[in-house]
Write a protein that holds these residues in place. Structure first.
Motif, short mmCIF file in Angstrom:
data_model
loop_
_atom_site.label_atom_id
_atom_site.label_comp_id
_atom_site.label_asym_id
_atom_site.label_seq_id
_atom_site.Cartn_x
_atom_site.Cartn_y
_atom_site.Cartn_z
N PRO A 214 26.65 3.18 3.31
CA PRO A 214 26.23 2.59 1.83
C PRO A 214 25.38 3.58 1.24
N ARG A 218 24.51 5.26 -3.19
CA ARG A 218 23.79 4.73 -4.44
C ARG A 218 22.48 6.17 -5.19
N THR A 227 28.52 5.11 9.99
CA THR A 227 27.83 3.65 10.13
C THR A 227 28.29 3.12 11.89
N TYR A 235 22.37 -2.87 13.80
CA TYR A 235 23.02 -2.46 12.38
C TYR A 235 22.59 -0.71 12.66
N SER A 257 20.81 -6.54 9.85
CA SER A 257 21.66 -6.31 8.51
C SER A 257 22.08 -5.46 8.39
N MET A 258 23.62 -5.51 7.42
CA MET A 258 24.45 -4.90 6.91
C MET A 258 22.76 -3.97 6.19
N GLN A 259 22.43 -5.06 4.47
CA GLN A 259 21.34 -4.37 3.82
C GLN A 259 20.16 -4.53 4.77
N ALA A 260 19.53 -4.47 5.76
CA ALA A 260 18.50 -2.94 6.00
C ALA A 260 18.53 -2.26 6.54
N ARG A 261 20.01 -2.65 7.29
CA ARG A 261 20.36 -0.80 8.06
C ARG A 261 20.64 0.18 5.89
N ALA A 262 21.03 -0.20 5.37
CA ALA A 262 21.17 0.36 3.27
C ALA A 262 19.38 0.58 3.51
N ASP A 263 19.64 -0.05 3.16
CA ASP A 263 17.78 0.03 2.55
C ASP A 263 16.39 0.39 3.32
N GLU A 264 16.27 0.21 4.63
CA GLU A 264 15.41 0.77 5.84
C GLU A 264 16.23 2.44 5.81
#
Length: 384
Positions: A214, A218, A227, A235, A257-264
């Motif tokens: 992800p 960005r 990934t 994740y 989650s996928m979103q947590a992986r991307a944001d963190e």
């Protein structure tokens, strides 16, 4: 006599020097951060400095992140001439039947190696992994055994790999530190193949798939790597990016989650780039200081480093940085060029380095009459 004859002003002068790397793994934890990831490690690759770690030596399932190890083996085979990007490899029934993420190879078809590489890196194809493994070692089991042996040779002793794809297996595991080591070695050893990791899409068999990393989307300088996700592993991501000559490598795992992986992952990398800088102190062979020599054909000898010295420091560490030379003075002649004659001590909060200082040139012992003259001068004028 012990000496400490070096000031931070001289270190500041050296910060402008262009340098490469003195290999000395050093923590730089003076700035704190936490993460919801179950395991994590963030390193500055340019100085081999750990910026942050959490359970970094914890054994964990790798999921598809171990596909980086598979690619290391493939790139190594290409470099050795045992495999060509234009070669084709057959698709076995085992490869064709692989589940999970797929490249969608066709049973019995011959697939170009470069397509298989993109199928693994961009599409995370489990089927492509098996095709490559069988092509290189005959069976996936033999390939996994060879791969584990090679990983151990790279220093990844907390790693054991049972297959080429990261498919769940109780004896298939690694650690965040090992995966970071793998990422660094792949980037260093195969720079000409690293570009595949920044490609965002690949179409094969009429099916267009996007790269699952992800952070590639960005606009933050990220150009790899891989990934991973299984129910047990959560994740995960091996990520790397470069800014202003600094390359960071991040490994996170166990995210929800996928979103947590991307944001963190983005948050940790941004923190690493923002809170730390790399400083070049000395180039290889640059004179750090000089030590007086007794009964030598020269009055003193330059002190040099064998390798460049470059450190990654937080702003707090940089403000508190202290550099000193510690050794015995005067040195007794003769002094061999390249011999260790002193130590460079570098300290800051959570940083304590001692680096050998070498004689930058030879100093021969004076002859008889020279020694007599030096002794006479000593009696009249004192120590040199």
């Amino acid at each position: 006599m012990k000496i400490a004859a070096f000031s931070i002003s001289r270190a500041a002068r050296g910060l402008a020097a262009a340098a490469l790397l003195l290999v000395a793994t050093t923590p730089a934890h003076a700035v704190s951060i936490d993460t919801v990831a179950r395991e994590a490690i963030l390193i500055d690759m340019s100085t081999d400095t750990v910026l942050f770690e959490k359970n970094a030596d914890q054994r964990m399932p790798t999921a598809s992140m171990s596909k980086v190890a598979t690619m290391y083996m493939v790139f190594d085979a290409v470099e050795q001439g045992r495999l060509s990007l234009d070669d084709t490899l057959p698709v076995s029934e085992r490869a064709w039947r692989m589940q999970g993420s797929k490249m969608f190879v066709e049973l019995g078809n011959q697939i170009k190696v470069e397509d298989l590489i993109r199928g693994v890196i961009i599409q995370s194809g489990n089927d492509a992994c098996v095709v490559l493994a069988e092509g290189l070692a005959g069976t996936e089991e033999a390939f996994a055994a060879n791969m584990t042996k090679r990983m151990h040779e790279l220093g990844m002793n907390g790693t054991n790999l049972m297959n080429a794809s990261g498919w769940p297996h109780p004896d298939h595991y690694s650690t965040p530190r090992d995966l970071a080591t793998l990422a660094v070695r792949l980037i260093d050893d195969f720079p000409e193949h690293f570009h595949y990791y920044s490609e965002t899409e690949f179409t094969y068999h009429g099916i267009r798939q996007m790269n699952r990393n992800p952070l590639l989307y960005r606009n933050m300088g990220v150009d790899g790597l891989k990934t991973g996700h299984t129910e047990e592993a959560g994740y995960g991501l091996i990520a790397t990016g470069e800014r202003d000559g600094r390359r960071l490598v991040l490994v996170v795992s166990g995210l929800p989650s996928m979103q947590a992986r991307a944001d963190e992952s983005a948050r940790l990398l941004e923190w690493g780039f923002r809170q730390f800088d790399a400083y070049s102190l000395f180039t290889a062979g640059e004179t750090v200081d000089r030590l007086p020599v007794w009964l030598g054909d020269k009055n003193d000898v330059p002190l040099v480093l064998e390798k460049p010295l470059k450190l990654t420091l937080s702003k707090e560490q940089r403000r508190s940085l202290k550099v000193s030379v510690v050794g015995e003075a005067p040195l007794a002649a003769p002094v061999a060029q390249g011999s260790q004659v002193a130590t460079l001590k570098v300290t800051a909060p959570e940083l304590d380095l001692e680096i050998p200082l070498l004689a930058g040139e030879p100093v021969e012992r004076l002859g008889l009459f020279g020694r007599i003259n030096a002794a006479a001068n000593y009696l009249v004028f004192g120590a040199p």
